[in-house]
Design an enzyme around this catalytic site. Structure first.
Site, PDB file in Angstrom:
ATOM      1  N   HIS A 206      39.876  -3.880  22.310  1.00 50.13           N
ATOM      2  CA  HIS A 206      40.263  -4.106  20.911  1.00 50.13           C
ATOM      3  C   HIS A 206      39.775  -5.450  20.407  1.00 50.13           C
ATOM      4  O   HIS A 206      39.288  -6.301  21.173  1.00 50.13           O
ATOM      5  CB  HIS A 206      41.786  -3.993  20.753  1.00 50.13           C
ATOM      6  CG  HIS A 206      42.570  -5.029  21.502  1.00 50.13           C
ATOM      7  ND1 HIS A 206      42.701  -6.328  21.085  1.00 50.13           N
ATOM      8  CD2 HIS A 206      43.285  -4.940  22.655  1.00 50.13           C
ATOM      9  CE1 HIS A 206      43.464  -7.007  21.927  1.00 50.13           C
ATOM     10  NE2 HIS A 206      43.824  -6.182  22.899  1.00 50.13           N
ATOM     11  N   CYS A 222      44.512  -5.877  28.480  1.00 52.57           N
ATOM     12  CA  CYS A 222      43.552  -5.303  27.539  1.00 52.57           C
ATOM     13  C   CYS A 222      42.268  -6.133  27.522  1.00 52.57           C
ATOM     14  O   CYS A 222      42.264  -7.309  27.886  1.00 52.57           O
ATOM     15  CB  CYS A 222      44.143  -5.241  26.138  1.00 52.57           C
ATOM     16  SG  CYS A 222      45.370  -3.932  25.938  1.00 52.57           S
TER      17      CYS A 222
END
Length: 246
Positions: A206, A222
């Protein structure tokens, strides 16, 4: 004779003053050399001025290590050596140019379109084939949140909503940080402009609203990218793309 001299001096002063007024009535424009650095020029206009903390550079620290060396004759001596280490805590600064997107030589057994993430070196590679790959700088999981494996992109989202997992909410609450139950997508959202979800895990590739963290181990697992870079990658891959994290 004295009167004539005084009159001549008066006329001279008057004409000189008038000439000076005409000469400096319109001041010449100030021209700023175009080779000055952008931040300096922006300070003149009052635009884009960042706090002083944002102008600090990422500094690599040097540690002096000692080692005991045994000579052939059995005697010993102490040697000192400076070892450069990676800075662990990011500061708000300009991104190191090596983390900008670029096409590099990259031999891989995986087919074109595969994403390979090298967490040790903080790079994401999009395999292009023919010994080439498109490389991006990334931020990765902090100590204790590292992981490796192979997944596929199962979902893509533009300006995704952020819903912190319960484990993260509890973990941050113990530190005195209280996270929202949910946050709508937008510039302040920590997921940034795009998200690509990996398998059935809680992990995503992301964007980020903290681009100075690219190149560091700072996330809860992440893979984060600059917003403009994650948009570029988002447009190049599809749901079903294989992602290998090493």
């Amino acid at each position: 004779m004295l009167i004539r001299t005084l009159l001549a001096a008066t006329l001279l002063c008057t004409s000189t003053a008038a000439y000076a007024d005409e000469r400096y009535m319109t001041r010449p424009p100030i021209i700023v050399s175009p080779d000055l650095t952008a931040p300096w020029v922006m300070q003149l206009t009052g635009e884009g001025v960042q706090p002083a903390v944002n102008q600090r550079r990422i500094i690599q620290r040097q540690k002096v290590q000692q080692r005991r060396v045994i000579r052939r004759d059995g005697t010993a001596r102490i040697e000192q050596a400076s070892v450069t280490t990676r800075a662990q805590n990011p500061v708000r600064s300009k991104l190191d140019p090596m983390y900008l997107p670029q096409v590099v030589s990259y031999e891989s057994e995986h087919k074109a379109g595969t994403i390979i993430i090298d967490t040790n070196n903080r790079f994401l590679y999009l395999v292009m084939g023919d010994g080439k790959a498109r490389r991006y700088g990334v931020g990765v999981g902090k100590p204790g949140f590292e992981w490796a494996g192979a997944h596929k992109i199962t979902r893509k989202a533009e300006w995704p909503t952020w819903t912190p997992p319960r484990e993260m909410v509890a973990r941050e609450a113990a530190k005195g940080h209280y996270l929202p139950a949910s946050m709508e997508g937008g510039p302040e959202n920590p997921l940034g402009s795009r998200a690509m979800y990996l398998g059935s895990t809680l992990y995503r590739i992301h964007g980020t609203n903290a681009p100075w963290t690219i190149g560091y181990a700072v996330s809860s697992g992440c893979i984060r990218m600059r917003n403009e870079d994650v948009v570029d990658l988002y447009e190049r891959v599809n749901v079903g793309t294989k992602v290998i994290v090493i």
